[in-house]
Design a protein around this motif. Structure first.
Motif, PDB file in Angstrom:
ATOM      1  N   TYR A  24       0.836  -1.209   0.000  1.00  0.00           N
ATOM      2  CA  TYR A  24       0.000   0.000   0.000  1.00  0.00           C
ATOM      3  C   TYR A  24       0.865   1.252   0.000  1.00  0.00           C
ATOM      4  CZ  TYR A  24      -3.985   3.032   0.830  1.00  0.00           C
ATOM      5  OH  TYR A  24      -4.939   4.013   0.699  1.00  0.00           O
ATOM      6  N   LYS A  25       1.951   1.235   0.772  1.00  0.00           N
ATOM      7  CA  LYS A  25       2.862   2.379   0.793  1.00  0.00           C
ATOM      8  C   LYS A  25       3.486   2.598  -0.594  1.00  0.00           C
ATOM      9  CE  LYS A  25       5.622   3.256   4.242  1.00  0.00           C
ATOM     10  NZ  LYS A  25       5.334   4.569   4.779  1.00  0.00           N
ATOM     11  N   LYS A  26       3.840   1.519  -1.287  1.00  0.00           N
ATOM     12  CA  LYS A  26       4.396   1.648  -2.639  1.00  0.00           C
ATOM     13  C   LYS A  26       3.351   2.211  -3.598  1.00  0.00           C
ATOM     14  CE  LYS A  26       7.937  -1.902  -2.211  1.00  0.00           C
ATOM     15  NZ  LYS A  26       8.366  -3.252  -2.605  1.00  0.00           N
ATOM     16  N   TYR A  27       2.110   1.754  -3.454  1.00  0.00           N
ATOM     17  CA  TYR A  27       1.023   2.274  -4.287  1.00  0.00           C
ATOM     18  C   TYR A  27       0.871   3.780  -4.056  1.00  0.00           C
ATOM     19  CZ  TYR A  27      -3.749   3.120  -5.949  1.00  0.00           C
ATOM     20  OH  TYR A  27      -4.856   3.630  -6.598  1.00  0.00           O
ATOM     21  N   ILE A  28       0.845   4.187  -2.802  1.00  0.00           N
ATOM     22  CA  ILE A  28       0.708   5.608  -2.464  1.00  0.00           C
ATOM     23  C   ILE A  28       1.857   6.405  -3.073  1.00  0.00           C
ATOM     24  CG2 ILE A  28       0.842   7.279  -0.567  1.00  0.00           C
ATOM     25  CD1 ILE A  28      -0.632   5.193   1.165  1.00  0.00           C
ATOM     26  N   ASN A  46       0.479   2.728 -14.153  1.00  0.00           N
ATOM     27  CA  ASN A  46      -0.327   1.537 -13.898  1.00  0.00           C
ATOM     28  C   ASN A  46       0.506   0.265 -14.031  1.00  0.00           C
ATOM     29  OD1 ASN A  46      -2.808   2.699 -13.210  1.00  0.00           O
ATOM     30  ND2 ASN A  46      -3.370   2.960 -15.347  1.00  0.00           N
ATOM     31  N   THR A  47       1.404   0.251 -15.007  1.00  0.00           N
ATOM     32  CA  THR A  47       2.300  -0.896 -15.184  1.00  0.00           C
ATOM     33  C   THR A  47       3.220  -1.043 -13.971  1.00  0.00           C
ATOM     34  OG1 THR A  47       2.217  -0.590 -17.577  1.00  0.00           O
ATOM     35  CG2 THR A  47       4.016  -1.929 -16.728  1.00  0.00           C
ATOM     36  N   LYS A  48       3.775   0.072 -13.488  1.00  0.00           N
ATOM     37  CA  LYS A  48       4.638   0.032 -12.300  1.00  0.00           C
ATOM     38  C   LYS A  48       3.865  -0.442 -11.076  1.00  0.00           C
ATOM     39  CE  LYS A  48       8.324   1.035 -11.649  1.00  0.00           C
ATOM     40  NZ  LYS A  48       9.417   0.078 -11.538  1.00  0.00           N
ATOM     41  N   ILE A  49       2.615  -0.007 -10.944  1.00  0.00           N
ATOM     42  CA  ILE A  49       1.784  -0.432  -9.814  1.00  0.00           C
ATOM     43  C   ILE A  49       1.584  -1.941  -9.851  1.00  0.00           C
ATOM     44  CG2 ILE A  49      -0.584  -0.355  -8.914  1.00  0.00           C
ATOM     45  CD1 ILE A  49      -0.524   2.700  -9.598  1.00  0.00           C
ATOM     46  N   VAL A  50       1.244  -2.476 -11.026  1.00  0.00           N
ATOM     47  CA  VAL A  50       1.062  -3.928 -11.156  1.00  0.00           C
ATOM     48  C   VAL A  50       2.366  -4.642 -10.835  1.00  0.00           C
ATOM     49  CG1 VAL A  50       0.637  -5.795 -12.822  1.00  0.00           C
ATOM     50  CG2 VAL A  50      -0.887  -3.804 -12.750  1.00  0.00           C
ATOM     51  N   GLN A  51       3.472  -4.132 -11.346  1.00  0.00           N
ATOM     52  CA  GLN A  51       4.774  -4.748 -11.090  1.00  0.00           C
ATOM     53  C   GLN A  51       5.067  -4.787  -9.590  1.00  0.00           C
ATOM     54  OE1 GLN A  51       8.296  -2.589 -12.412  1.00  0.00           O
ATOM     55  NE2 GLN A  51       9.154  -4.508 -13.195  1.00  0.00           N
ATOM     56  N   GLU A  52       4.850  -3.689  -8.892  1.00  0.00           N
ATOM     57  CA  GLU A  52       5.112  -3.629  -7.447  1.00  0.00           C
ATOM     58  C   GLU A  52       4.198  -4.570  -6.668  1.00  0.00           C
ATOM     59  OE1 GLU A  52       7.476  -2.197  -5.717  1.00  0.00           O
ATOM     60  OE2 GLU A  52       8.369  -0.971  -7.274  1.00  0.00           O
ATOM     61  N   LEU A  53       2.923  -4.594  -7.018  1.00  0.00           N
ATOM     62  CA  LEU A  53       1.979  -5.429  -6.279  1.00  0.00           C
ATOM     63  C   LEU A  53       2.266  -6.913  -6.423  1.00  0.00           C
ATOM     64  CD1 LEU A  53      -1.467  -3.685  -6.664  1.00  0.00           C
ATOM     65  CD2 LEU A  53       0.041  -3.732  -4.693  1.00  0.00           C
ATOM     66  N   THR A  59       8.586  -8.441 -15.323  1.00  0.00           N
ATOM     67  CA  THR A  59       9.293  -7.281 -15.864  1.00  0.00           C
ATOM     68  C   THR A  59       8.270  -6.379 -16.553  1.00  0.00           C
ATOM     69  OG1 THR A  59       9.704  -8.269 -18.020  1.00  0.00           O
ATOM     70  CG2 THR A  59      11.362  -8.682 -16.288  1.00  0.00           C
ATOM     71  N   LEU A  60       8.698  -5.156 -16.835  1.00  0.00           N
ATOM     72  CA  LEU A  60       7.809  -4.233 -17.550  1.00  0.00           C
ATOM     73  C   LEU A  60       7.448  -4.796 -18.923  1.00  0.00           C
ATOM     74  CD1 LEU A  60       9.379  -0.767 -16.634  1.00  0.00           C
ATOM     75  CD2 LEU A  60       7.329  -1.823 -15.670  1.00  0.00           C
ATOM     76  N   ALA A  61       8.411  -5.443 -19.574  1.00  0.00           N
ATOM     77  CA  ALA A  61       8.160  -6.042 -20.888  1.00  0.00           C
ATOM     78  C   ALA A  61       7.120  -7.162 -20.783  1.00  0.00           C
ATOM     79  CB  ALA A  61       9.458  -6.575 -21.480  1.00  0.00           C
ATOM     80  N   ILE A  69      -7.398  -6.382 -21.998  1.00  0.00           N
ATOM     81  CA  ILE A  69      -8.598  -6.481 -21.160  1.00  0.00           C
ATOM     82  C   ILE A  69      -8.229  -6.980 -19.769  1.00  0.00           C
ATOM     83  CG2 ILE A  69     -10.863  -7.563 -20.880  1.00  0.00           C
ATOM     84  CD1 ILE A  69     -10.806  -5.579 -23.183  1.00  0.00           C
ATOM     85  N   ASP A  70      -7.383  -8.017 -19.695  1.00  0.00           N
ATOM     86  CA  ASP A  70      -6.949  -8.549 -18.397  1.00  0.00           C
ATOM     87  C   ASP A  70      -6.179  -7.491 -17.610  1.00  0.00           C
ATOM     88  OD1 ASP A  70      -8.087 -10.988 -18.972  1.00  0.00           O
ATOM     89  OD2 ASP A  70      -6.189 -11.954 -19.535  1.00  0.00           O
ATOM     90  N   PHE A  71      -5.290  -6.770 -18.299  1.00  0.00           N
ATOM     91  CA  PHE A  71      -4.487  -5.744 -17.634  1.00  0.00           C
ATOM     92  C   PHE A  71      -5.371  -4.632 -17.083  1.00  0.00           C
ATOM     93  CE2 PHE A  71      -2.168  -1.699 -17.759  1.00  0.00           C
ATOM     94  CZ  PHE A  71      -1.143  -1.988 -16.869  1.00  0.00           C
ATOM     95  N   LEU A  72      -6.264  -4.112 -17.918  1.00  0.00           N
ATOM     96  CA  LEU A  72      -7.127  -3.016 -17.474  1.00  0.00           C
ATOM     97  C   LEU A  72      -8.085  -3.453 -16.365  1.00  0.00           C
ATOM     98  CD1 LEU A  72      -7.859  -1.213 -20.860  1.00  0.00           C
ATOM     99  CD2 LEU A  72      -6.311  -0.489 -19.030  1.00  0.00           C
ATOM    100  N   THR A  73      -8.560  -4.688 -16.429  1.00  0.00           N
ATOM    101  CA  THR A  73      -9.424  -5.223 -15.371  1.00  0.00           C
ATOM    102  C   THR A  73      -8.643  -5.303 -14.060  1.00  0.00           C
ATOM    103  OG1 THR A  73     -10.702  -6.499 -16.967  1.00  0.00           O
ATOM    104  CG2 THR A  73     -10.854  -7.181 -14.660  1.00  0.00           C
ATOM    105  N   ALA A  74      -7.407  -5.800 -14.130  1.00  0.00           N
ATOM    106  CA  ALA A  74      -6.566  -5.901 -12.932  1.00  0.00           C
ATOM    107  C   ALA A  74      -6.273  -4.517 -12.357  1.00  0.00           C
ATOM    108  CB  ALA A  74      -5.266  -6.632 -13.260  1.00  0.00           C
ATOM    109  N   VAL A  75      -5.925  -3.572 -13.219  1.00  0.00           N
ATOM    110  CA  VAL A  75      -5.606  -2.216 -12.758  1.00  0.00           C
ATOM    111  C   VAL A  75      -6.826  -1.558 -12.138  1.00  0.00           C
ATOM    112  CG1 VAL A  75      -5.007   0.101 -13.583  1.00  0.00           C
ATOM    113  CG2 VAL A  75      -3.653  -1.863 -14.301  1.00  0.00           C
ATOM    114  N   LYS A  76      -7.973  -1.712 -12.773  1.00  0.00           N
ATOM    115  CA  LYS A  76      -9.212  -1.125 -12.227  1.00  0.00           C
ATOM    116  C   LYS A  76      -9.527  -1.734 -10.862  1.00  0.00           C
ATOM    117  CE  LYS A  76     -12.936   1.388 -12.910  1.00  0.00           C
ATOM    118  NZ  LYS A  76     -12.886   2.802 -12.769  1.00  0.00           N
TER     119      LYS A  76
END
Length: 175
Positions: A24-28, A46-53, A59-61, A69-76
């Motif tokens: 949560y601290k990393k997200y903030i 959003n990519t960095k947030i997913v990577q951290e979580l 990797t970013l790649a 669709i999966d990525f945007l669903t996960a981020v949302k």
């Protein structure tokens, strides 16, 4: 209880069903740095947030290869959990009250005639404030639970906040 957040990357399924204080601290921290409105900048954060979580297992790649669709669903889902579930519990603990400045009948007249300038209140970043609240919660948790800082960082933040709320609600019961 938070909804499961899942992504499939390179044929492997990754999921999380709890958020630690550290996550949560990393997200903030990432949200505080994210001041862009450009779609490329938003997608990068959003990519960095997913990577951290997901514990930097991807990797970013690799994250870039996830189905859109999966990525945007996960981020949302991540933003929903962080902002609607965890932030709600944080605010429930600190019970923030808005202080309103009383207006005078002469305020508008004073401004129109140059007697008073419009006060420019510095805009405080909501994510910075949220980070400060989390830091205070961690300090309280260290004292109550007698845990180290690193142990508190590994705690499920929802469970920790529920426990702290319970402690605050029952603080005067055994006196």
């Amino acid at each position: 209880m938070i909804p499961e957040i899942e992504v499939t990357c390179s044929g492997k399924r990754y999921f999380i069903n709890s958020i630690t204080v550290e996550q949560y601290k990393k997200y903030i921290s990432l949200m505080e740095k994210n001041s862009t409105e450009k779609i490329s900048g938003v997608m990068f954060f959003n990519t960095k947030i997913v990577q951290e979580l997901f514990g930097n297992e991807l990797t970013l790649a690799e994250i870039g290869e996830i189905d859109v669709i999966d990525f945007l669903t996960a981020v949302k889902t991540v933003h929903f959990v962080m902002q609607n579930i965890i932030a709600e519990k944080l605010l429930n603990i600190v019970e923030v009250e808005q202080v309103e400045k009383e207006k005078s009948a002469f305020d508008e007249y004073d401004r129109e005639n140059g007697y008073e300038d419009e006060p420019e209140e510095p805009e405080e970043n909501q994510w910075k404030v949220c980070g400060e609240i989390v830091d205070r919660v961690v300090k309280i948790a260290i004292r109550l639970l007698k845990n180290s800082y690193s142990q508190c960082m590994k705690e499920n933040i929802v469970t920790l906040l529920e426990y702290l709320r319970f402690e605050l609600d029952t603080i005067n019961e055994n006196q």
